[in-house]
Design a protein around this motif. Sequence first.
Motif, PDB file in Angstrom:
ATOM      1  N   UNK A  18       0.833  -1.194   0.000  1.00  0.00           N
ATOM      2  CA  UNK A  18       0.000   0.000   0.000  1.00  0.00           C
ATOM      3  C   UNK A  18       0.874   1.251   0.000  1.00  0.00           C
ATOM      4  N   UNK A  19       0.381   2.222  -0.677  1.00  0.00           N
ATOM      5  CA  UNK A  19       1.109   3.479  -0.702  1.00  0.00           C
ATOM      6  C   UNK A  19       0.683   4.341   0.485  1.00  0.00           C
ATOM      7  N   UNK A  20       1.378   5.399   0.672  1.00  0.00           N
ATOM      8  CA  UNK A  20       1.061   6.314   1.765  1.00  0.00           C
ATOM      9  C   UNK A  20      -0.326   6.913   1.564  1.00  0.00           C
ATOM     10  N   UNK A  21      -0.671   7.203   0.324  1.00  0.00           N
ATOM     11  CA  UNK A  21      -1.984   7.775   0.025  1.00  0.00           C
ATOM     12  C   UNK A  21      -3.103   6.791   0.388  1.00  0.00           C
ATOM     13  N   UNK A  22      -2.876   5.512   0.082  1.00  0.00           N
ATOM     14  CA  UNK A  22      -3.873   4.497   0.440  1.00  0.00           C
ATOM     15  C   UNK A  22      -4.022   4.393   1.954  1.00  0.00           C
ATOM     16  N   UNK A  23      -2.902   4.427   2.663  1.00  0.00           N
ATOM     17  CA  UNK A  23      -2.938   4.376   4.127  1.00  0.00           C
ATOM     18  C   UNK A  23      -3.683   5.576   4.697  1.00  0.00           C
ATOM     19  N   UNK A  24      -3.418   6.756   4.175  1.00  0.00           N
ATOM     20  CA  UNK A  24      -4.093   7.963   4.646  1.00  0.00           C
ATOM     21  C   UNK A  24      -5.593   7.909   4.371  1.00  0.00           C
ATOM     22  N   UNK A  25      -5.960   7.392   3.210  1.00  0.00           N
ATOM     23  CA  UNK A  25      -7.389   7.268   2.878  1.00  0.00           C
ATOM     24  C   UNK A  25      -8.071   6.282   3.823  1.00  0.00           C
ATOM     25  N   UNK A  26      -7.390   5.183   4.130  1.00  0.00           N
ATOM     26  CA  UNK A  26      -7.968   4.193   5.046  1.00  0.00           C
ATOM     27  C   UNK A  26      -8.124   4.784   6.448  1.00  0.00           C
ATOM     28  N   UNK A  27      -7.141   5.529   6.894  1.00  0.00           N
ATOM     29  CA  UNK A  27      -7.226   6.171   8.211  1.00  0.00           C
ATOM     30  C   UNK A  27      -8.363   7.175   8.234  1.00  0.00           C
ATOM     31  N   UNK A  28      -8.505   7.951   7.173  1.00  0.00           N
ATOM     32  CA  UNK A  28      -9.569   8.940   7.095  1.00  0.00           C
ATOM     33  C   UNK A  28     -10.944   8.276   7.163  1.00  0.00           C
ATOM     34  N   UNK A  29     -11.117   7.155   6.448  1.00  0.00           N
ATOM     35  CA  UNK A  29     -12.387   6.425   6.495  1.00  0.00           C
ATOM     36  C   UNK A  29     -12.674   5.911   7.899  1.00  0.00           C
ATOM     37  N   UNK A  30     -11.658   5.384   8.544  1.00  0.00           N
ATOM     38  CA  UNK A  30     -11.853   4.860   9.903  1.00  0.00           C
ATOM     39  C   UNK A  30     -12.175   5.972  10.887  1.00  0.00           C
ATOM     40  N   UNK A  31     -11.554   7.124  10.722  1.00  0.00           N
ATOM     41  CA  UNK A  31     -11.878   8.258  11.588  1.00  0.00           C
ATOM     42  C   UNK A  31     -13.312   8.721  11.374  1.00  0.00           C
ATOM     43  N   UNK A  32     -13.753   8.738  10.138  1.00  0.00           N
ATOM     44  CA  UNK A  32     -15.131   9.113   9.862  1.00  0.00           C
ATOM     45  C   UNK A  32     -16.103   8.109  10.468  1.00  0.00           C
ATOM     46  N   UNK A  33     -15.762   6.817  10.381  1.00  0.00           N
ATOM     47  CA  UNK A  33     -16.598   5.788  11.005  1.00  0.00           C
ATOM     48  C   UNK A  33     -16.644   5.980  12.519  1.00  0.00           C
ATOM     49  N   UNK A  34     -15.508   6.295  13.103  1.00  0.00           N
ATOM     50  CA  UNK A  34     -15.450   6.522  14.542  1.00  0.00           C
ATOM     51  C   UNK A  34     -16.285   7.731  14.944  1.00  0.00           C
ATOM     52  N   UNK A  35     -16.182   8.817  14.190  1.00  0.00           N
ATOM     53  CA  UNK A  35     -16.979  10.010  14.480  1.00  0.00           C
ATOM     54  C   UNK A  35     -18.474   9.693  14.389  1.00  0.00           C
ATOM     55  N   UNK A  36     -18.852   8.935  13.389  1.00  0.00           N
ATOM     56  CA  UNK A  36     -20.260   8.557  13.220  1.00  0.00           C
ATOM     57  C   UNK A  36     -20.735   7.714  14.406  1.00  0.00           C
ATOM     58  N   UNK A  37     -19.908   6.768  14.833  1.00  0.00           N
ATOM     59  CA  UNK A  37     -20.262   5.905  15.956  1.00  0.00           C
ATOM     60  C   UNK A  37     -20.388   6.706  17.242  1.00  0.00           C
ATOM     61  N   UNK A  38     -19.483   7.634  17.479  1.00  0.00           N
ATOM     62  CA  UNK A  38     -19.536   8.464  18.685  1.00  0.00           C
ATOM     63  C   UNK A  38     -20.788   9.338  18.674  1.00  0.00           C
ATOM     64  N   UNK A  39     -21.109   9.920  17.538  1.00  0.00           N
ATOM     65  CA  UNK A  39     -22.324  10.732  17.443  1.00  0.00           C
ATOM     66  C   UNK A  39     -23.563   9.894  17.729  1.00  0.00           C
ATOM     67  N   UNK A  40     -23.585   8.670  17.214  1.00  0.00           N
ATOM     68  CA  UNK A  40     -24.727   7.788  17.455  1.00  0.00           C
ATOM     69  C   UNK A  40     -24.835   7.427  18.941  1.00  0.00           C
ATOM     70  N   UNK A  41     -23.718   7.150  19.566  1.00  0.00           N
ATOM     71  CA  UNK A  41     -23.728   6.850  21.003  1.00  0.00           C
ATOM     72  C   UNK A  41     -24.185   8.052  21.818  1.00  0.00           C
ATOM     73  N   UNK A  42     -23.734   9.244  21.438  1.00  0.00           N
ATOM     74  CA  UNK A  42     -24.161  10.450  22.148  1.00  0.00           C
ATOM     75  C   UNK A  42     -25.671  10.641  22.029  1.00  0.00           C
ATOM     76  N   UNK A  43     -26.213  10.375  20.834  1.00  0.00           N
ATOM     77  CA  UNK A  43     -27.659  10.474  20.650  1.00  0.00           C
ATOM     78  C   UNK A  43     -28.395   9.473  21.530  1.00  0.00           C
ATOM     79  N   UNK A  44     -27.911   8.248  21.572  1.00  0.00           N
ATOM     80  CA  UNK A  44     -28.557   7.219  22.388  1.00  0.00           C
ATOM     81  C   UNK A  44     -28.519   7.579  23.867  1.00  0.00           C
ATOM     82  N   UNK A  45     -27.380   8.046  24.331  1.00  0.00           N
ATOM     83  CA  UNK A  45     -27.260   8.427  25.742  1.00  0.00           C
ATOM     84  C   UNK A  45     -28.182   9.597  26.036  1.00  0.00           C
ATOM     85  N   UNK A  46     -28.261  10.545  25.124  1.00  0.00           N
ATOM     86  CA  UNK A  46     -29.139  11.696  25.323  1.00  0.00           C
ATOM     87  C   UNK A  46     -30.596  11.293  25.407  1.00  0.00           C
ATOM     88  N   UNK A  47     -31.021  10.361  24.570  1.00  0.00           N
ATOM     89  CA  UNK A  47     -32.420   9.931  24.615  1.00  0.00           C
ATOM     90  C   UNK A  47     -32.701   9.098  25.860  1.00  0.00           C
TER      91      UNK A  47
END
Length: 75
Positions: free
Chosen positions: A1-30
């Motif tokens: 894998x190239x550095x660009x591929x690694x960076x893209x994979x990290x970016x996707x995982x960070x976005x998934x993590x942000x989405x999961x945290x937002x969903x958990x915050x919503x659940x806790x709030x409700x």
Amino acid sequence: MSVQDDLAAVKRRLQDLEHTVEELERRVGTEQTSRSAPTGSRAQSMVTIPDAPYDSQKWTDTDDEGLGARDRHAP
């Protein structure tokens, strides 16, 4: 894998993590808004611990936390 591929994979995982945290915050709030006001049952379950020292006879066979038994030395 190239550095660009690694960076893209990290970016996707960070976005998934942000989405999961937002969903958990919503659940806790409700869950917090759906709970009713606390009742007096909690005060009834509280136990008063006396300030008097504990009976040392109860603690003759115990280990000091992380230090080993009282009559032995740590290796």
